[in-house]
Design a protein around this motif. Structure first.
Motif, short mmCIF file in Angstrom:
data_model
loop_
_atom_site.label_atom_id
_atom_site.label_comp_id
_atom_site.label_asym_id
_atom_site.label_seq_id
_atom_site.Cartn_x
_atom_site.Cartn_y
_atom_site.Cartn_z
N GLU A 118 0.83 -1.20 0.00
CA GLU A 118 0.00 0.00 0.00
C GLU A 118 0.86 1.26 0.00
O GLU A 118 0.58 2.23 -0.69
N MET A 119 1.94 1.24 0.76
CA MET A 119 2.84 2.40 0.77
C MET A 119 3.48 2.63 -0.59
O MET A 119 3.72 3.76 -1.01
N ALA A 120 3.77 1.54 -1.31
CA ALA A 120 4.36 1.67 -2.64
C ALA A 120 3.42 2.41 -3.58
O ALA A 120 3.87 3.13 -4.48
N LEU A 121 2.11 2.25 -3.37
CA LEU A 121 1.12 2.91 -4.22
C LEU A 121 0.75 4.31 -3.73
O LEU A 121 0.28 5.13 -4.51
N THR A 122 0.96 4.57 -2.45
CA THR A 122 0.45 5.80 -1.83
C THR A 122 1.50 6.87 -1.63
O THR A 122 1.27 8.05 -1.91
N ALA A 123 2.67 6.49 -1.12
CA ALA A 123 3.67 7.47 -0.68
C ALA A 123 4.68 7.78 -1.79
O ALA A 123 5.18 6.88 -2.45
N GLN A 124 4.97 9.06 -1.95
CA GLN A 124 6.01 9.48 -2.89
C GLN A 124 7.37 9.63 -2.21
O GLN A 124 8.40 9.62 -2.88
N HIS A 125 7.35 9.76 -0.88
CA HIS A 125 8.58 9.94 -0.12
C HIS A 125 8.53 9.03 1.10
O HIS A 125 7.44 8.75 1.62
N LEU A 126 9.69 8.56 1.54
CA LEU A 126 9.75 7.64 2.68
C LEU A 126 10.74 8.13 3.72
O LEU A 126 11.83 8.61 3.39
N ILE A 127 10.34 7.98 4.98
CA ILE A 127 11.26 8.11 6.10
C ILE A 127 11.25 6.75 6.79
O ILE A 127 10.21 6.27 7.22
N VAL A 128 12.41 6.11 6.85
CA VAL A 128 12.52 4.76 7.39
C VAL A 128 13.41 4.79 8.62
O VAL A 128 14.51 5.37 8.59
N ILE A 129 12.93 4.20 9.72
CA ILE A 129 13.73 4.15 10.94
C ILE A 129 13.85 2.70 11.42
O ILE A 129 13.04 1.85 11.08
N GLY A 130 14.88 2.45 12.20
CA GLY A 130 15.09 1.15 12.81
C GLY A 130 15.78 1.33 14.14
O GLY A 130 16.76 2.09 14.23
N ARG A 131 15.24 0.69 15.17
CA ARG A 131 15.77 0.85 16.54
C ARG A 131 15.90 2.33 16.91
O ARG A 131 16.86 2.75 17.57
N GLY A 132 14.95 3.12 16.46
CA GLY A 132 14.90 4.53 16.82
C GLY A 132 15.79 5.44 16.01
O GLY A 132 15.76 6.66 16.17
N LYS A 133 16.60 4.89 15.09
CA LYS A 133 17.53 5.68 14.31
C LYS A 133 17.03 5.84 12.87
O LYS A 133 16.36 4.96 12.33
N LEU A 134 17.40 6.95 12.26
CA LEU A 134 17.03 7.19 10.87
C LEU A 134 17.86 6.30 9.96
O LEU A 134 19.09 6.29 10.02
N LEU A 135 17.18 5.54 9.09
CA LEU A 135 17.85 4.69 8.11
C LEU A 135 17.78 5.26 6.70
O LEU A 135 18.71 5.07 5.91
N ALA A 136 16.69 5.94 6.38
CA ALA A 136 16.54 6.49 5.03
C ALA A 136 15.56 7.65 5.04
O ALA A 136 14.59 7.65 5.80
N ASP A 137 15.83 8.63 4.19
CA ASP A 137 14.95 9.79 4.00
C ASP A 137 15.08 10.17 2.53
O ASP A 137 15.96 10.93 2.14
N MET A 138 14.20 9.60 1.69
CA MET A 138 14.35 9.76 0.24
C MET A 138 13.04 9.40 -0.46
O MET A 138 12.10 8.92 0.18
#
Length: 313
Positions: free
Chosen positions: A189-209
């Protein structure tokens, strides 16, 4: 606009959110992804002033949300669809929010119609399904016609029609210049809905793109081919050390372009019925990115896999 600057939240010895910084800009749907326990819900709660950061700041339109003079006119949020008074009717619940926030009563009918809830407006909330509760939560978020929307798992409990509605709804809001920040564990669903992603893991930022950039950076293109001469092609590929696997009726090939595979097939007189590049899905890219950030793993056969793909935490 939403800004997180060095957000940190500790619960005793546990660090739920760890020096997290990002910006959610207007005009796009921004997906907020991470495994269970990554700190997504805690981050959203800190943005809304429901949890106090141990360190760092969260700003909404340049100031802490707790300083907002008209909160529902600035941010509409859905964090927990079932966190409402079950004895009230849908209309009474929305009306109480209007009265406490100085909003006109007519907005109740507006949002009931917007979310398809008009026919159940007089029913008590405790009898609502999860999907109905989600729609009511979205109706409440829209009461103040805010420029910023925050949704935590908004499609939980919705049927396919409801999922399509919320997808189009969020995209239409973003297309009109609003800020839309949505957390979800449904990668498709996110692949169809979101144009931008913020991804976190264990409270840390992994991706912002961008979503496409995230998929491209965390996956590799593979070639799939369907041929009636599969063994001949497999032998030719094995002779040059190419990694292959069978996927349904296709041979999947790593490390070669479609041109290279086509040339190799022609050289060995192999007939090709289908030949195309296959890029990883958002779910596959997400799993690759977050594999070291998953708290719990389950074992399937001899393979260790994350127990869940994502979640609301």
């Amino acid at each position: 606009m939403i800004e997180a600057r060095g957000l940190t939240k500790r619960y005793g010895d546990k660090v739920a959110v760890d020096d997290l910084s990002f910006t959610v800009k207007p005009g796009t749907v921004t997906g907020f992804l991470g495994p269970n326990g990554a700190g997504k819900s805690t981050t959203m709660r800190m943005i809304l002033g429901l949890d106090r950061p141990t360190r760092g700041t969260a700003l909404v339109n340049g100031h802490p949300y707790t300083h907002a003079k008209a909160p529902l006119r600035e941010v509409g949020a859905l964090l927990d669809a079932k966190d409402v008074h079950g004895g009230r009717t849908a209309r009474a619940h929305l009306l109480s929010l209007c009265q406490s926030n100085g909003l006109p009563r007519r907005r109740v009918n507006d949002v009931l119609e917007l979310t398809g809830m008009s026919e159940v407006a007089g029913k008590r909330i405790k009898g609502f399904s999860l999907g109905m509760s989600q729609r009511l939560g979205i109706a409440a978020a829209m009461l103040g016609d805010p420029q910023i929307l925050m949704f935590d798992e908004p499609v939980n409990g919705l049927d396919p029609e409801g999922i399509l509605w919320i997808r189009n709804f969020m995209q239409s809001l973003a297309s009109r210049g609003r800020t839309v920040f949505v957390s979800s564990h449904l990668m498709s669903e996110m692949a169809l809905t979101a144009q931008h992603l913020i991804v976190i893991g264990r409270g840390k930022l992994l991706a912002d793109m961008s979503t496409q950039e995230f998929i491209n950076q965390n996956s590799s293109a593979r070639v799939r081919v369907r041929t009636p001469h599969a063994e001949a092609l497999l032998d030719a590929l094995a002779a040059q050390g190419t990694t292959t696997r069978k996927v349904d009726a296709f041979i999947e090939i790593d490390g070669l372009t479609t041109d290279a595979v086509g040339d190799l097939a022609a050289k060995h007189n192999v007939t090709i019925h289908e030949l195309f590049a296959q890029r990883s899905s958002l779910e596959e890219a997400f799993m690759e990115m977050t594999r070291d950030s998953v708290e719990y793993h389950a074992t399937v056969g001899d393979q260790q896999v994350p127990a869940t793909v994502g979640g609301a935490q």
